[in-house]
Design a protein around this motif. Structure first.
Motif, PDB file in Angstrom:
ATOM      1  N   ASP A   1      44.235  36.633  83.208  1.00 50.84           N
ATOM      2  CA  ASP A   1      45.490  37.340  83.388  1.00 50.84           C
ATOM      3  C   ASP A   1      45.587  38.400  82.302  1.00 50.84           C
ATOM      4  O   ASP A   1      45.195  38.160  81.163  1.00 50.84           O
ATOM      5  CB  ASP A   1      46.661  36.356  83.270  1.00 50.84           C
ATOM      6  N   SER A   2      46.106  39.549  82.640  1.00 48.79           N
ATOM      7  CA  SER A   2      46.231  40.593  81.623  1.00 48.79           C
ATOM      8  C   SER A   2      47.357  40.239  80.664  1.00 48.79           C
ATOM      9  O   SER A   2      48.289  39.511  80.993  1.00 48.79           O
ATOM     10  CB  SER A   2      46.505  41.949  82.291  1.00 48.79           C
ATOM     11  N   TYR A   3      47.254  40.789  79.444  1.00 46.28           N
ATOM     12  CA  TYR A   3      48.255  40.524  78.412  1.00 46.28           C
ATOM     13  C   TYR A   3      49.582  41.119  78.840  1.00 46.28           C
ATOM     14  O   TYR A   3      49.674  42.247  79.274  1.00 46.28           O
ATOM     15  CB  TYR A   3      47.805  41.133  77.088  1.00 46.28           C
ATOM     16  N   LYS A   4      50.613  40.333  78.702  1.00 42.76           N
ATOM     17  CA  LYS A   4      51.956  40.799  79.031  1.00 42.76           C
ATOM     18  C   LYS A   4      52.871  40.421  77.884  1.00 42.76           C
ATOM     19  O   LYS A   4      52.732  39.371  77.277  1.00 42.76           O
ATOM     20  CB  LYS A   4      52.455  40.159  80.325  1.00 42.76           C
ATOM     21  N   ASP A   5      53.809  41.317  77.575  1.00 43.40           N
ATOM     22  CA  ASP A   5      54.836  40.990  76.598  1.00 43.40           C
ATOM     23  C   ASP A   5      56.192  41.377  77.168  1.00 43.40           C
ATOM     24  O   ASP A   5      56.294  41.858  78.285  1.00 43.40           O
ATOM     25  CB  ASP A   5      54.567  41.651  75.247  1.00 43.40           C
ATOM     26  N   ASN A   6      57.206  41.177  76.391  1.00 43.78           N
ATOM     27  CA  ASN A   6      58.563  41.440  76.878  1.00 43.78           C
ATOM     28  C   ASN A   6      58.973  42.898  76.745  1.00 43.78           C
ATOM     29  O   ASN A   6      60.037  43.282  77.194  1.00 43.78           O
ATOM     30  CB  ASN A   6      59.560  40.558  76.111  1.00 43.78           C
ATOM     31  N   GLU A   7      58.138  43.717  76.089  1.00 50.51           N
ATOM     32  CA  GLU A   7      58.460  45.130  75.901  1.00 50.51           C
ATOM     33  C   GLU A   7      57.895  45.950  77.048  1.00 50.51           C
ATOM     34  O   GLU A   7      56.797  45.709  77.510  1.00 50.51           O
ATOM     35  CB  GLU A   7      57.866  45.643  74.585  1.00 50.51           C
ATOM     36  N   THR A   8      58.648  46.930  77.453  1.00 45.57           N
ATOM     37  CA  THR A   8      58.152  47.868  78.450  1.00 45.57           C
ATOM     38  C   THR A   8      57.939  49.203  77.752  1.00 45.57           C
ATOM     39  O   THR A   8      58.728  49.600  76.890  1.00 45.57           O
ATOM     40  CB  THR A   8      59.137  48.043  79.621  1.00 45.57           C
ATOM     41  N   PRO A   9      56.875  49.914  78.082  1.00 43.91           N
ATOM     42  CA  PRO A   9      56.576  51.179  77.400  1.00 43.91           C
ATOM     43  C   PRO A   9      57.714  52.190  77.488  1.00 43.91           C
ATOM     44  O   PRO A   9      57.905  52.981  76.580  1.00 43.91           O
ATOM     45  CB  PRO A   9      55.337  51.703  78.122  1.00 43.91           C
ATOM     46  N   ASP A  10      58.477  52.172  78.553  1.00 42.13           N
ATOM     47  CA  ASP A  10      59.568  53.132  78.712  1.00 42.13           C
ATOM     48  C   ASP A  10      60.714  52.867  77.749  1.00 42.13           C
ATOM     49  O   ASP A  10      61.519  53.752  77.483  1.00 42.13           O
ATOM     50  CB  ASP A  10      60.090  53.113  80.148  1.00 42.13           C
ATOM     51  N   ASN A  11      60.816  51.645  77.214  1.00 42.17           N
ATOM     52  CA  ASN A  11      61.900  51.309  76.297  1.00 42.17           C
ATOM     53  C   ASN A  11      61.540  51.565  74.844  1.00 42.17           C
ATOM     54  O   ASN A  11      62.384  51.415  73.962  1.00 42.17           O
ATOM     55  CB  ASN A  11      62.301  49.833  76.449  1.00 42.17           C
ATOM     56  N   PHE A  12      60.290  51.952  74.554  1.00 40.41           N
ATOM     57  CA  PHE A  12      59.863  52.191  73.185  1.00 40.41           C
ATOM     58  C   PHE A  12      60.461  53.498  72.681  1.00 40.41           C
ATOM     59  O   PHE A  12      60.366  54.528  73.322  1.00 40.41           O
ATOM     60  CB  PHE A  12      58.340  52.263  73.096  1.00 40.41           C
ATOM     61  N   VAL A  13      61.091  53.453  71.519  1.00 44.89           N
ATOM     62  CA  VAL A  13      61.669  54.644  70.900  1.00 44.89           C
ATOM     63  C   VAL A  13      61.087  54.779  69.501  1.00 44.89           C
ATOM     64  O   VAL A  13      61.204  53.854  68.690  1.00 44.89           O
ATOM     65  CB  VAL A  13      63.210  54.544  70.826  1.00 44.89           C
ATOM     66  N   GLU A  14      60.448  55.897  69.247  1.00 42.65           N
ATOM     67  CA  GLU A  14      59.871  56.115  67.922  1.00 42.65           C
ATOM     68  C   GLU A  14      60.976  56.466  66.945  1.00 42.65           C
ATOM     69  O   GLU A  14      61.911  57.206  67.265  1.00 42.65           O
ATOM     70  CB  GLU A  14      58.843  57.241  67.969  1.00 42.65           C
ATOM     71  N   GLY A  15      60.858  55.944  65.743  1.00 45.03           N
ATOM     72  CA  GLY A  15      61.867  56.184  64.719  1.00 45.03           C
ATOM     73  C   GLY A  15      61.848  57.606  64.211  1.00 45.03           C
ATOM     74  O   GLY A  15      60.870  58.334  64.348  1.00 45.03           O
TER      75      GLY A  15
END
Length: 149
Positions: A22-36
């Protein structure tokens, strides 16, 4: 026939192995990432000066020049040298997360001055690179700053 039977048994044995990954999955979605936001504030001193791609760092004493970019959006220059602005005033960046342009607005000035910047990390140290042409487009200066101690 034995060959087909052995191949069929081998495929049947390998099928669970191939489908169990199974591919690695986490609770973060790339669209929700905000760079500081990048913090350019601080006192910056020159470490390298280039004019028309020629290093002139040792041809003048640049060690006393300081660019104070204050957190409140004001700036001041200490021990002036050829720079896009002469007097203190206000500073802003085009994009706080990915700054590529630094804008200076001198106290009492009608307009503002934009300079191209880079904000890299080299050898674990944050640097500020400002590229500008003071008046004459044939002369291009690149100032490489590091934070003063």
């Amino acid at each position: 026939m034995k060959r087909f039977l052995k191949a069929g048994v081998l495929v049947a044995m390998l099928m669970p192995v191939a489908t169990s990954c199974d591919s690695y999955k986490d609770n973060e979605t790339p669209d929700n990432f905000v760079e500081g936001e990048k913090d350019l504030s601080g006192v910056w001193q020159l470490s390298e000066v280039m004019r028309n791609n020629v290093d002139i760092t040792t041809s003048m004493d640049f060690s006393k020049f300081r660019l104070h970019l204050n957190a409140d959006g004001t700036y001041k220059l200490e021990n002036r040298l050829p720079f896009p602005v002469v007097h203190g005033g206000l500073w802003t960046v085009d994009d706080p997360a990915h700054p590529f342009m630094l804008t200076f607005t001198e106290d009492g000035a009608v307009g503002s001055v934009e300079v191209s910047i880079q904000f890299p990390i080299a050898n674990g140290v944050r640097q500020l690179s400002i590229t500008h042409s003071p008046g004459c487009e044939s002369n291009k200066y690149k100032y490489l700053f590091v934070k003063a101690n």
